[in-house]
Write a protein that holds these residues in place. Structure first.
Motif, PDB file in Angstrom:
ATOM      1  N   THR A 391       0.847  -1.186   0.000  1.00  0.00           N
ATOM      2  CA  THR A 391       0.000   0.000   0.000  1.00  0.00           C
ATOM      3  C   THR A 391       0.880   1.233   0.000  1.00  0.00           C
ATOM      4  O   THR A 391       1.786   1.368   0.828  1.00  0.00           O
ATOM      5  CB  THR A 391      -0.938   0.032   1.220  1.00  0.00           C
ATOM      6  OG1 THR A 391      -1.860  -1.063   1.135  1.00  0.00           O
ATOM      7  CG2 THR A 391      -1.738   1.327   1.259  1.00  0.00           C
ATOM      8  N   ILE A 392       0.606   2.120  -0.942  1.00  0.00           N
ATOM      9  CA  ILE A 392       1.355   3.361  -1.092  1.00  0.00           C
ATOM     10  C   ILE A 392       0.467   4.533  -0.690  1.00  0.00           C
ATOM     11  O   ILE A 392      -0.695   4.604  -1.075  1.00  0.00           O
ATOM     12  CB  ILE A 392       1.808   3.551  -2.554  1.00  0.00           C
ATOM     13  CG1 ILE A 392       2.694   2.388  -3.004  1.00  0.00           C
ATOM     14  CG2 ILE A 392       2.493   4.901  -2.750  1.00  0.00           C
ATOM     15  CD1 ILE A 392       4.016   2.301  -2.326  1.00  0.00           C
ATOM     16  N   GLY A 393       1.001   5.471   0.073  1.00  0.00           N
ATOM     17  CA  GLY A 393       0.274   6.696   0.388  1.00  0.00           C
ATOM     18  C   GLY A 393      -0.747   6.546   1.501  1.00  0.00           C
ATOM     19  O   GLY A 393      -1.103   5.444   1.908  1.00  0.00           O
ATOM     20  N   GLN A 394      -1.236   7.701   1.984  1.00  0.00           N
ATOM     21  CA  GLN A 394      -2.196   7.713   3.091  1.00  0.00           C
ATOM     22  C   GLN A 394      -3.054   8.966   2.980  1.00  0.00           C
ATOM     23  O   GLN A 394      -2.536  10.073   2.807  1.00  0.00           O
ATOM     24  CB  GLN A 394      -1.461   7.696   4.443  1.00  0.00           C
ATOM     25  CG  GLN A 394      -2.382   7.720   5.647  1.00  0.00           C
ATOM     26  CD  GLN A 394      -1.612   7.861   6.958  1.00  0.00           C
ATOM     27  OE1 GLN A 394      -0.378   7.800   6.969  1.00  0.00           O
ATOM     28  NE2 GLN A 394      -2.327   8.078   8.050  1.00  0.00           N
ATOM     29  N   SER A 395      -4.345   8.779   3.085  1.00  0.00           N
ATOM     30  CA  SER A 395      -5.243   9.928   3.142  1.00  0.00           C
ATOM     31  C   SER A 395      -5.381  10.387   4.594  1.00  0.00           C
ATOM     32  O   SER A 395      -5.137   9.624   5.535  1.00  0.00           O
ATOM     33  CB  SER A 395      -6.617   9.579   2.555  1.00  0.00           C
ATOM     34  OG  SER A 395      -7.194   8.491   3.257  1.00  0.00           O
ATOM     35  N   ALA A 396      -5.755  11.633   4.787  1.00  0.00           N
ATOM     36  CA  ALA A 396      -5.783  12.238   6.118  1.00  0.00           C
ATOM     37  C   ALA A 396      -6.767  11.532   7.040  1.00  0.00           C
ATOM     38  O   ALA A 396      -7.849  11.108   6.617  1.00  0.00           O
ATOM     39  CB  ALA A 396      -6.147  13.719   6.010  1.00  0.00           C
ATOM     40  N   VAL A 397      -6.394  11.422   8.305  1.00  0.00           N
ATOM     41  CA  VAL A 397      -7.269  10.798   9.287  1.00  0.00           C
ATOM     42  C   VAL A 397      -8.482  11.685   9.575  1.00  0.00           C
ATOM     43  O   VAL A 397      -9.489  11.219  10.095  1.00  0.00           O
ATOM     44  CB  VAL A 397      -6.506  10.505  10.598  1.00  0.00           C
ATOM     45  CG1 VAL A 397      -5.434   9.451  10.355  1.00  0.00           C
ATOM     46  CG2 VAL A 397      -5.897  11.782  11.179  1.00  0.00           C
ATOM     47  N   TYR A 403      -2.546  13.081   1.957  1.00  0.00           N
ATOM     48  CA  TYR A 403      -1.271  13.526   2.491  1.00  0.00           C
ATOM     49  C   TYR A 403      -0.244  13.492   1.364  1.00  0.00           C
ATOM     50  O   TYR A 403      -0.414  12.806   0.347  1.00  0.00           O
ATOM     51  CB  TYR A 403      -0.783  12.575   3.588  1.00  0.00           C
ATOM     52  CG  TYR A 403      -1.465  12.687   4.933  1.00  0.00           C
ATOM     53  CD1 TYR A 403      -2.018  13.880   5.374  1.00  0.00           C
ATOM     54  CD2 TYR A 403      -1.527  11.578   5.780  1.00  0.00           C
ATOM     55  CE1 TYR A 403      -2.619  13.971   6.629  1.00  0.00           C
ATOM     56  CE2 TYR A 403      -2.117  11.665   7.038  1.00  0.00           C
ATOM     57  CZ  TYR A 403      -2.677  12.863   7.444  1.00  0.00           C
ATOM     58  OH  TYR A 403      -3.275  12.954   8.677  1.00  0.00           O
ATOM     59  N   SER A 404       0.860  14.201   1.550  1.00  0.00           N
ATOM     60  CA  SER A 404       2.006  14.025   0.665  1.00  0.00           C
ATOM     61  C   SER A 404       2.554  12.607   0.859  1.00  0.00           C
ATOM     62  O   SER A 404       2.342  11.973   1.902  1.00  0.00           O
ATOM     63  CB  SER A 404       3.084  15.061   0.974  1.00  0.00           C
ATOM     64  OG  SER A 404       2.616  16.368   0.722  1.00  0.00           O
ATOM     65  N   THR A 405       3.277  12.126  -0.156  1.00  0.00           N
ATOM     66  CA  THR A 405       3.812  10.761  -0.110  1.00  0.00           C
ATOM     67  C   THR A 405       5.308  10.779  -0.398  1.00  0.00           C
ATOM     68  O   THR A 405       5.765  11.471  -1.319  1.00  0.00           O
ATOM     69  CB  THR A 405       3.109   9.856  -1.143  1.00  0.00           C
ATOM     70  OG1 THR A 405       1.717   9.802  -0.846  1.00  0.00           O
ATOM     71  CG2 THR A 405       3.679   8.447  -1.124  1.00  0.00           C
ATOM     72  N   ASP A 406       6.063  10.041   0.385  1.00  0.00           N
ATOM     73  CA  ASP A 406       7.489   9.852   0.134  1.00  0.00           C
ATOM     74  C   ASP A 406       7.626   8.838  -1.002  1.00  0.00           C
ATOM     75  O   ASP A 406       7.255   7.666  -0.852  1.00  0.00           O
ATOM     76  CB  ASP A 406       8.168   9.328   1.401  1.00  0.00           C
ATOM     77  CG  ASP A 406       9.682   9.253   1.275  1.00  0.00           C
ATOM     78  OD1 ASP A 406      10.159   8.774   0.242  1.00  0.00           O
ATOM     79  OD2 ASP A 406      10.376   9.667   2.221  1.00  0.00           O
ATOM     80  N   LEU A 407       8.150   9.267  -2.144  1.00  0.00           N
ATOM     81  CA  LEU A 407       8.230   8.401  -3.307  1.00  0.00           C
ATOM     82  C   LEU A 407       9.153   7.210  -3.098  1.00  0.00           C
ATOM     83  O   LEU A 407       8.998   6.173  -3.752  1.00  0.00           O
ATOM     84  CB  LEU A 407       8.709   9.195  -4.529  1.00  0.00           C
ATOM     85  CG  LEU A 407       7.844  10.366  -4.985  1.00  0.00           C
ATOM     86  CD1 LEU A 407       8.462  11.033  -6.206  1.00  0.00           C
ATOM     87  CD2 LEU A 407       6.422   9.913  -5.286  1.00  0.00           C
TER      88      LEU A 407
END
Length: 459
Positions: A391-397, A403-407
């Motif tokens: 799973t890549i990335g995360q939406s705000a809680v 959210y921004s994502t570390d590539l």
């Protein structure tokens, strides 16, 4: 089985401009590079039409989530009991919501999810075309070519229909003619394109074919400086070949043999709306047959419809989304059951999937107890060169905005520092990041997208 019927007059004009038909276009392209080691690679772009609710699918939240404090309402209490009982399911690093069909859950170990995709639009046309091309539209007009067409332009021109699009719009700007998709809205259209149009006097046919097969003279060669006439003639011969080969029989659901009976069962084509020529079940069947029988290497297919549910959410969105996931699962199952000649691999092992919709839906309900258009989105990917069960990335809680994502790590970064942002390695994901990653995983050129792939998703 529903008998197929259609007027061919209007369709043949469009089919003639599809891949493998009688087409005009640039015969040369800087991107038309044959890729070594790509002979067996296939691509599927699976589209969920209308904007899916990612809370029900790829980015769920549990019953403890509060609309008041989290600005997210999963809507569990309004769901039919079968979906409530299903709840959130976890397969390794993947979590999926109650609309995910059980048949699709079985394939999740071979897939990955990209969350926290920012669409920068809440328009159907813009979001759809952004994900199809990887470039943000001008107004609502698509910019550039479909990724499917870009891929076809970089692959060898060897299949009868190199690029097929079933129920999904497609674009090819400045690409070689074989990259243009054959667009079909349903099984009827495809059968029409593959069936001889009229019976012609055999002597006339023979004379025409002999003329096409003749070597060009000096005058013809001078007129063919840019190769356009040669390309046209080659596509005429290709069209002749696949019609003579009766490829239409591959898509004849009315066939009463063991193979077709197995396929009808596998894709759930048995009665009611499943026999509609443009149903998710039949379009998925079309995609499977085209890929397995080397009719096409790149297929775009609409696997779900009518997801734009601003009201009647509980009754409409879960069942329609689930139907799409079930149709996609049938396609994956079919490819896994089909050996790739004597390589020891299955067709699934050499197929890249991009599963997308134009945007997600709002985490809170409107006054009609439905969900509206949302700027956040998710997608599912699978295929060689990409990690599985990641799973890549995360939406705000709170509020679910991306959210921004570390590539490099794939983790969400709620509050990136100036240093992280200036490095370019922490970004808000977009469709072009996903598509650049897919192209990179297949060893294809993605420089035209002008963005970095998600390294955390690559093997």
């Amino acid at each position: 089985m529903t008998k197929l019927h259609s007027s061919r007059r209007g369709f043949l004009k469009q089919a003639a401009f599809g891949a493998g038909g009688l087409l005009l276009g640039s015969s040369l392209s800087r991107r038309a590079l044959a890729q070594t080691g790509m002979d067996d690679h296939r691509f599927v772009f699976a589209y969920f039409e209308g904007g899916w609710d990612i809370l029900l699918g790829l980015d769920p939240r549990g019953t403890q989530t509060s609309p008041e404090t989290d600005l997210i309402d999963p809507g569990w209490g309004a769901l039919p009991m079968n979906y409530r009982n299903r709840g959130i399911r976890t397969e390794g690093a993947l979590r999926v919501g109650p609309a995910m069909a059980p048949e699709m859950v079985q394939h999740l170990p071979d897939c990955s999810i990209v969350n926290a995709i920012g669409m920068d639009t809440a328009s159907h046309e813009v979001g759809r075309r952004y994900f199809i091309t990887g470039r943000f539209p001008r107004g609502i007009a698509a910019v550039g070519s479909s990724t499917a067409s870009e891929i076809s332009a970089q692959l060898a021109d060897a299949q009868p229909i190199p690029n097929m699009s079933a129920g999904v719009e497609s674009y090819a700007t400045g690409l070689p003619a074989h990259a243009t998709a054959l667009n079909v809205n349903g099984l009827t259209d495809l059968v029409v394109a593959l069936t001889p149009f009229v019976e012609i006097d055999p002597t006339v046919v023979s004379a025409m074919q002999a003329y096409q097969d003749e070597a060009p003279g000096c005058g013809a060669q001078r007129l063919d400086r840019n190769g356009l006439a040669s390309h046209l003639l080659r596509n005429q011969k290709r069209a002749r070949t696949y019609i003579e080969s009766r490829l239409d029989s591959l898509f004849d659901l009315g066939r009463q043999d063991a193979e077709m009976e197995t396929l009808r069962q596998r894709y759930g084509i048995g009665g009611g709306d499943t026999t509609n020529p443009s149903s998710p079940e039949i379009l998925s069947f079309v995609a499977g047959q085209a890929l397995k029988n080397e009719v096409s290497r790149v297929v775009s297919v609409r696997v779900a419809q009518n997801l734009d549910t601003h009201s009647n959410w509980a009754a409409d969105q879960p069942s329609r989304q689930e139907r799409g996931w079930r149709a996609l699962a049938s396609l994956m199952t079919d490819l896994k059951a089909t050996p790739l000649r004597d390589t020891g691999k299955s067709m699934f092992d050499v197929t890249t999937f991009v599963v997308f919709s134009e945007f997600g839906r709002t985490p809170l309900f409107n006054n009609l107890q439905g969900r509206d258009h949302f700027l956040g989105n998710s997608c599912l990917v699978a295929g060689p060169g990409m990690k599985r069960n990641t799973t890549i990335g995360q939406s705000a809680v709170r509020g679910m905005m991306p959210y921004s994502t570390d590539l490099d790590s794939g983790t969400g970064v709620p509050s990136p520092t100036e240093a992280q942002l200036s490095s370019g390695r922490v970004q808000t994901l977009s469709p072009k990041h996903v598509l650049a990653t897919v192209l990179e995983s297949a060893g294809l050129n993605h420089e035209y997208l002008r963005t970095e792939p998600i390294q955390a998703l690559l093997t």
